[in-house]
Enzyme design. Sequence first.
Site, mmCIF file in Angstrom:
data_model
loop_
_atom_site.group_PDB
_atom_site.id
_atom_site.type_symbol
_atom_site.label_atom_id
_atom_site.label_comp_id
_atom_site.label_asym_id
_atom_site.label_seq_id
_atom_site.Cartn_x
_atom_site.Cartn_y
_atom_site.Cartn_z
ATOM 1 N N GLU A 214 -8.671 -3.144 22.047
ATOM 2 C CA GLU A 214 -9.484 -4.157 21.796
ATOM 3 C C GLU A 214 -9.242 -5.370 21.161
ATOM 4 O OE1 GLU A 214 -12.869 -4.330 22.978
ATOM 5 O OE2 GLU A 214 -12.966 -2.321 23.962
ATOM 6 N N CYS A 248 -14.081 -11.286 16.056
ATOM 7 C CA CYS A 248 -13.311 -11.473 17.211
ATOM 8 C C CYS A 248 -13.720 -12.293 18.253
ATOM 9 C CB CYS A 248 -13.006 -9.961 17.505
ATOM 10 S SG CYS A 248 -14.328 -9.152 18.098
HETATM 11 P P1 NAD Z 1 -4.104 -5.922 13.045
HETATM 12 O O1 NAD Z 1 -3.678 -5.832 14.405
HETATM 13 O O2 NAD Z 1 -3.471 -6.482 12.241
HETATM 14 O O3 NAD Z 1 -4.653 -4.438 12.264
HETATM 15 C C1 NAD Z 1 -5.528 -3.520 13.075
HETATM 16 C C2 NAD Z 1 -4.977 -2.079 12.648
HETATM 17 O O4 NAD Z 1 -3.631 -1.735 12.953
HETATM 18 C C3 NAD Z 1 -5.242 -1.793 10.966
HETATM 19 O O5 NAD Z 1 -5.814 -0.605 10.930
HETATM 20 C C4 NAD Z 1 -3.469 -1.784 10.658
HETATM 21 O O6 NAD Z 1 -3.277 -0.669 9.593
HETATM 22 C C5 NAD Z 1 -2.772 -1.318 12.092
HETATM 23 N N1 NAD Z 1 -1.568 -1.881 11.943
HETATM 24 C C6 NAD Z 1 -1.275 -3.194 11.670
HETATM 25 N N2 NAD Z 1 0.233 -3.505 11.795
HETATM 26 C C7 NAD Z 1 0.748 -2.259 12.336
HETATM 27 C C8 NAD Z 1 2.044 -2.013 12.912
HETATM 28 N N3 NAD Z 1 2.955 -2.546 13.005
HETATM 29 N N4 NAD Z 1 2.040 -0.597 13.597
HETATM 30 C C9 NAD Z 1 0.734 0.250 13.660
HETATM 31 N N5 NAD Z 1 -0.413 -0.169 13.211
HETATM 32 C C10 NAD Z 1 -0.497 -1.370 12.620
HETATM 33 O O7 NAD Z 1 -5.725 -6.653 13.182
HETATM 34 P P2 NAD Z 1 -6.449 -7.245 11.957
HETATM 35 O O8 NAD Z 1 -5.617 -8.230 11.163
HETATM 36 O O9 NAD Z 1 -7.084 -5.959 11.095
HETATM 37 O O10 NAD Z 1 -7.729 -7.699 12.806
HETATM 38 C C11 NAD Z 1 -7.692 -9.068 13.381
HETATM 39 C C12 NAD Z 1 -7.570 -9.006 14.840
HETATM 40 O O11 NAD Z 1 -8.432 -8.087 15.488
HETATM 41 C C13 NAD Z 1 -7.981 -10.266 15.472
HETATM 42 O O12 NAD Z 1 -6.936 -10.712 16.456
HETATM 43 C C14 NAD Z 1 -9.291 -10.014 15.922
HETATM 44 O O13 NAD Z 1 -9.390 -10.883 17.066
HETATM 45 C C15 NAD Z 1 -8.953 -8.714 16.538
HETATM 46 N N6 NAD Z 1 -10.437 -7.790 16.534
HETATM 47 C C16 NAD Z 1 -10.741 -7.774 18.041
HETATM 48 C C17 NAD Z 1 -11.920 -7.065 18.167
HETATM 49 C C18 NAD Z 1 -12.639 -6.500 19.556
HETATM 50 O O14 NAD Z 1 -13.511 -5.854 19.459
HETATM 51 N N7 NAD Z 1 -11.956 -6.959 20.576
HETATM 52 C C19 NAD Z 1 -12.702 -6.904 16.994
HETATM 53 C C20 NAD Z 1 -12.478 -7.135 15.883
HETATM 54 C C21 NAD Z 1 -10.953 -7.862 15.411
#
Ligand code: NAD
Length: 460
Positions: A214, A248
């Site tokens: 997502e 998002c």
């Molecule tokens: P992110 O991708 O930075 O982090 C998400 C999760 O991944 C966190 O739990 C984090 O600890 C983990 N993570 C981060 N880096 C990692 C790595 N290198 N390896 C493994 N795991 C890792 O996202 P965010 O900043 O928390 O959220 C923002 C993004 O999420 C935006 O792009 C937003 O559009 C998207 N989003 C999508 C939805 C949806 O339903 N489609 C909902 C909310 C947010």
Amino acid sequence: MITTELSNVGNIIQNQREFFNSGKTKDVTFRIEQLKNLKQAIIEHEQSIVEALQADLHKPEVETYLTEIGVIKEIDYAIKHLKNWSKPKKAPVSFDFFSYSARIYPEPLGVVLIIGPWNYPFQLIISPLVGAIAAGNCAIIKPSEIASHTSDVIAKIIAKHFDPAYIAVVEGGVEASQKLLAEKFDHIFFTGGTAVGKIIMAAAAKYLTPVTLELGGKSPCIVDTDINLEHTIRRITWGKFINAGQTCIAPDYLLVNKTIKKDLIDGVEKCLKEFYGDNPANSSDYARIISQKHFDRLVNFLKDGEVIIGGKTQPSERYIAPTVIDNVSLEDSVMQEEIFGPILPIIEYTDIAEAIALINSRPKPLALYLFSQNKNLQKRVLQETSSGGVCINDTVMQVGVSSLPFGGVGDSGIGNYHGKASFDTFSHNKSVLQNSFWLDLKWRYAPYQGKLPLIKKLLG
Ligand code: NAD
């Protein structure tokens, strides 16, 4: 803070595998009990959830109820429909299979991993968990470390109400994620950014683990002239600035018919005053940016184009006023990256073909918004663009309809969930074909001599 020792991750998974193999989660009554248990746990901890979101995002209590604790609606929906979803379904067979019966049995996948983001840090963990429980899986949850207060509350609630051999929380950041991703799961459900989504998929590929991703992206919002302007303004302003734009599916930028652009901008300015007063910094109804890093990233966008509404910042509070930007170039970083904050660029068009061409020149968005009552225009936009979902004459509300699968397409994600789609995401549909013994026609057995005409007839 309840922290699971990372060295313990292998043990937790092992215990969950044993729990899953006991067959307990296959019992639909058990699943319904656990969903009720989850609902009760949320109700019991409502106040702590509100406080955690206030501490992480300055999230107004009303928004916390609407968009986080409101996940209870998903639990109720699953409880109501689960018996029906989990029943084997009869599948039709063609005439040449007349002695057979066909059925589809949904079965749980096993031990699943759910990784969440920080922007709706409670709902975006609990909502997939509802699907995982409903479908009969064990689950390990990794909330976002960036919304640390909410992560703690989730860990406490789950530890208090669930056996870790069934559902467990592993708190932490990238290191915790990577430790988990080194293990084999039966499904990984990830919500976050596109860049990290690629890392998740690469890790999952090692074990052929299926993934739901997502992700995010730039969701456009087209505004035509055939609208109720007042309603349009209110719905866009709400959808963009709720949670200070850190949604998002927030409208990322507006594509506005040139002839109503000025009226729309004037209306948004007036509406912002109605919502948040003369100075939104003093409003308890306006959230803050999650972290210094995200604040700095957003402040950089303010250099692009011309700020025509808002633009004020208070670094000590990580406050950015609701902001509208005009005269942006498509090459500006604000039009290249997902904004994910309270900054709204406006781009004008004279012909809808220009708006459609712009959308189609970019990665497929998670959401597409269209404000227009013109049926032909609606049809054209639906036919000529692709996006995870579309909402016509409103914003963000599509996420609240449990009967609509929610997810992206292309760069905005893989797979979907909510309602029945969540149950399907965490289930395997096992096809079962059964023959009977009352007859055994020999047309498919060797020797084949003389059987080709009949086979050709059957195929024709
Ligand atoms: P992110 O991708 O930075 O982090 C998400 C999760 O991944 C966190 O739990 C984090 O600890 C983990 N993570 C981060 N880096 C990692 C790595 N290198 N390896 C493994 N795991 C890792 O996202 P965010 O900043 O928390 O959220 C923002 C993004 O999420 C935006 O792009 C937003 O559009 C998207 N989003 C999508 C939805 C949806 O339903 N489609 C909902 C909310 C947010």
